[in-house]
Design a protein around this motif. Structure first.
Motif, PDB file in Angstrom:
ATOM      1  N   PRO A   1      33.260   1.088  -8.241  1.00 45.53           N
ATOM      2  CA  PRO A   1      34.240   0.341  -7.842  1.00 45.53           C
ATOM      3  C   PRO A   1      34.384   0.017  -6.481  1.00 45.53           C
ATOM      4  O   PRO A   1      34.625  -1.234  -6.071  1.00 45.53           O
ATOM      5  CB  PRO A   1      35.541   1.105  -8.483  1.00 45.53           C
ATOM      6  N   TRP A   2      33.678   0.861  -5.623  1.00 48.57           N
ATOM      7  CA  TRP A   2      33.678   0.811  -3.984  1.00 48.57           C
ATOM      8  C   TRP A   2      32.810  -0.501  -3.873  1.00 48.57           C
ATOM      9  O   TRP A   2      33.326  -1.251  -2.986  1.00 48.57           O
ATOM     10  CB  TRP A   2      33.565   1.993  -3.548  1.00 48.57           C
ATOM     11  N   LEU A   3      31.665  -0.325  -4.410  1.00 50.17           N
ATOM     12  CA  LEU A   3      30.780  -1.496  -4.324  1.00 50.17           C
ATOM     13  C   LEU A   3      31.076  -2.810  -4.680  1.00 50.17           C
ATOM     14  O   LEU A   3      31.051  -3.891  -4.226  1.00 50.17           O
ATOM     15  CB  LEU A   3      29.432  -1.090  -4.863  1.00 50.17           C
ATOM     16  N   PHE A   4      31.622  -2.810  -5.795  1.00 47.84           N
ATOM     17  CA  PHE A   4      32.502  -4.128  -6.436  1.00 47.84           C
ATOM     18  C   PHE A   4      33.325  -4.771  -5.536  1.00 47.84           C
ATOM     19  O   PHE A   4      33.515  -5.806  -5.221  1.00 47.84           O
ATOM     20  CB  PHE A   4      32.887  -3.973  -7.656  1.00 47.84           C
ATOM     21  N   GLU A   5      34.507  -3.748  -4.935  1.00 46.54           N
ATOM     22  CA  GLU A   5      35.577  -4.199  -4.250  1.00 46.54           C
ATOM     23  C   GLU A   5      34.916  -4.700  -2.806  1.00 46.54           C
ATOM     24  O   GLU A   5      35.531  -5.697  -2.499  1.00 46.54           O
ATOM     25  CB  GLU A   5      36.513  -2.992  -3.944  1.00 46.54           C
ATOM     26  N   SER A   6      33.775  -4.130  -2.345  1.00 50.93           N
ATOM     27  CA  SER A   6      33.193  -4.445  -1.113  1.00 50.93           C
ATOM     28  C   SER A   6      32.623  -5.780  -1.368  1.00 50.93           C
ATOM     29  O   SER A   6      32.825  -6.517  -0.423  1.00 50.93           O
ATOM     30  CB  SER A   6      32.167  -3.357  -0.546  1.00 50.93           C
TER      31      SER A   6
ATOM     32  N   PRO B   1      25.022  -7.722   7.624  1.00 51.96           N
ATOM     33  CA  PRO B   1      26.111  -7.247   8.739  1.00 51.96           C
ATOM     34  C   PRO B   1      27.497  -7.881   8.494  1.00 51.96           C
ATOM     35  O   PRO B   1      28.523  -7.467   8.653  1.00 51.96           O
ATOM     36  CB  PRO B   1      25.572  -7.002   9.955  1.00 51.96           C
ATOM     37  N   SER B   2      27.354  -9.203   8.201  1.00 51.05           N
ATOM     38  CA  SER B   2      28.728 -10.019   7.993  1.00 51.05           C
ATOM     39  C   SER B   2      29.156  -9.935   6.605  1.00 51.05           C
ATOM     40  O   SER B   2      30.263 -10.167   6.419  1.00 51.05           O
ATOM     41  CB  SER B   2      28.222 -11.420   7.979  1.00 51.05           C
ATOM     42  N   ALA B   3      28.713  -9.090   5.852  1.00 49.67           N
ATOM     43  CA  ALA B   3      29.258  -8.946   4.456  1.00 49.67           C
ATOM     44  C   ALA B   3      29.413  -7.500   4.189  1.00 49.67           C
ATOM     45  O   ALA B   3      30.701  -7.137   3.661  1.00 49.67           O
ATOM     46  CB  ALA B   3      28.083  -9.379   3.334  1.00 49.67           C
ATOM     47  N   PHE B   4      28.491  -6.558   4.745  1.00 47.20           N
ATOM     48  CA  PHE B   4      28.786  -5.209   4.310  1.00 47.20           C
ATOM     49  C   PHE B   4      28.698  -4.382   5.678  1.00 47.20           C
ATOM     50  O   PHE B   4      27.836  -4.737   6.630  1.00 47.20           O
ATOM     51  CB  PHE B   4      27.952  -4.676   3.371  1.00 47.20           C
ATOM     52  N   ASP B   5      29.207  -3.087   5.559  1.00 48.99           N
ATOM     53  CA  ASP B   5      29.112  -2.340   6.859  1.00 48.99           C
ATOM     54  C   ASP B   5      27.857  -1.226   6.485  1.00 48.99           C
ATOM     55  O   ASP B   5      27.305  -1.201   5.285  1.00 48.99           O
ATOM     56  CB  ASP B   5      30.338  -1.533   7.253  1.00 48.99           C
ATOM     57  N   ASP B   6      27.723  -0.222   7.357  1.00 48.34           N
ATOM     58  CA  ASP B   6      26.710   0.605   7.208  1.00 48.34           C
ATOM     59  C   ASP B   6      26.636   1.543   5.970  1.00 48.34           C
ATOM     60  O   ASP B   6      25.934   2.063   5.284  1.00 48.34           O
ATOM     61  CB  ASP B   6      26.489   1.510   8.409  1.00 48.34           C
ATOM     62  N   GLU B   7      28.122   1.953   5.741  1.00 43.27           N
ATOM     63  CA  GLU B   7      28.250   2.772   4.535  1.00 43.27           C
ATOM     64  C   GLU B   7      27.752   2.171   3.146  1.00 43.27           C
ATOM     65  O   GLU B   7      27.360   2.881   2.235  1.00 43.27           O
ATOM     66  CB  GLU B   7      29.812   3.008   4.486  1.00 43.27           C
ATOM     67  N   VAL B   8      28.025   0.844   3.351  1.00 45.91           N
ATOM     68  CA  VAL B   8      27.297   0.128   1.957  1.00 45.91           C
ATOM     69  C   VAL B   8      25.813   0.412   1.725  1.00 45.91           C
ATOM     70  O   VAL B   8      25.326   0.528   0.642  1.00 45.91           O
ATOM     71  CB  VAL B   8      27.955  -1.099   1.825  1.00 45.91           C
ATOM     72  N   VAL B   9      25.020   0.079   3.088  1.00 46.39           N
ATOM     73  CA  VAL B   9      23.728   0.252   2.982  1.00 46.39           C
ATOM     74  C   VAL B   9      23.466   1.748   2.638  1.00 46.39           C
ATOM     75  O   VAL B   9      22.504   2.084   1.823  1.00 46.39           O
ATOM     76  CB  VAL B   9      23.326   0.027   4.258  1.00 46.39           C
ATOM     77  N   GLU B  10      24.168   2.693   3.262  1.00 45.17           N
ATOM     78  CA  GLU B  10      23.705   4.070   2.979  1.00 45.17           C
ATOM     79  C   GLU B  10      23.932   4.502   1.446  1.00 45.17           C
ATOM     80  O   GLU B  10      23.107   5.233   0.825  1.00 45.17           O
ATOM     81  CB  GLU B  10      24.375   4.990   3.989  1.00 45.17           C
TER      82      GLU B  10
END
Length: 285
Positions: A100-105, A129-138
């Protein structure tokens, strides 16, 4: 609901870059994935599909055989590499938190874009970086490592057949995107220093399809056309629930491998719609 999303990455083609923050030094001259995959919003009657499924009581994954039967003369890694089998590993991402978190992101990234979705599909590189922050990458990196760990522990023949360095490596590789057989093997020392997929990854010795991992978000009627990935291995993780978040849809596969056209005119041999957080793992000649 009319939104479907998936997280995917493909490993192996030589002219690619990685999303990882680690240094990525290519060791594949090239490798190819030629299983054909399509995300489709067309409902297909199960009676029209031709495949078989096997399970192992000692493992969590399921194996779908595109030719309709299990090939007992090959290891599972060989069958995956030859485009004969698709592995589904459950719970590689949590369906109540990660997905859910990735989908909402990804939905938030959709709202930032001015352009309309191409073919009803938005696509975002996880490292954008214009779409997601580092937490999504991690998080995506953690999910990928969990998949690699599972393959190493439960299906080591995937590494042995598709990735293990050695004199026979080039002959085990599928054709690249130029329809050429790889000829340059990886460095010999990797056979001693990196004896698993996870170790190859953590040593920066794997390559990735450009712009991947990526998250695809599909609108109603959106699709990812039939295609051949031309890579050694693909990991695809649905982020939404069939029948709850979307109707129809799924990922289709055609049996036949090199004998199948890039744009097949027949119905797929198999359509999968696993629960969110499952990992579809496939490859092919």
């Amino acid at each position: 609901a009319d939104a479907f999303a998936s997280l995917g990455t493909r490993v192996g083609d030589s002219h690619k870059t990685s999303f990882s923050r680690r240094s990525q030094r290519p060791w594949h001259d090239s490798s190819a994935l030629q299983s054909i995959a399509i995300d489709t919003n067309t409902d297909i009657d199960d009676d029209d599909l031709f495949f078989s499924k096997t399970t192992d009581e000692n493992c969590d994954h399921e194996v779908y055989w595109l030719n309709g039967y299990e090939n007992e003369d090959k290891t599972l890694g060989e069958a995956v590499g030859d485009g004969e089998a698709v592995i589904v590993i459950p719970n590689m991402a949590s369906s109540d938190e990660d997905c859910p978190w990735l989908f909402e992101s990804a939905l938030a990234a959709c709202k930032k874009r001015d352009a309309a979705a191409a073919r009803g599909r938005f696509r975002f590189s996880v490292s954008d970086p214009s779409a997601f922050d580092d937490e999504v990458v991690e998080l995506c990196e953690d999910i990928l490592l969990d998949v690699l760990d599972y393959l190493d522990e439960e299906i080591p023949s995937v590494y042995a057949h598709l990735f293990e360095p050695g004199n026979e490596w080039a002959g085990r590789q599928p054709l690249n995107a130029r329809m050429e057989q790889p000829t340059i093997p990886p460095e010999d020392y990797l056979k001693d220093t990196c004896v698993s997929l996870t170790e190859l990854y953590e040593s920066g010795e794997l390559e990735w399809s450009e712009g991947e991992p990526a998250i695809n978000v599909y609108e109603g009627g959106g699709y990812f056309g039939a295609h051949k990935d031309h890579l050694a291995l693909t990991v695809l993780i649905p982020l939404t629930s069939p029948g709850q978040d979307f109707e129809g849809g799924g990922t289709g596969f055609w049996a036949g491998n090199r004998d199948v056209d890039e744009n097949p005119q027949t119905a797929p041999s198999l359509v999968l719609k696993p629960p969110p957080g499952s990992a579809l793992v496939f490859g092919g000649m």
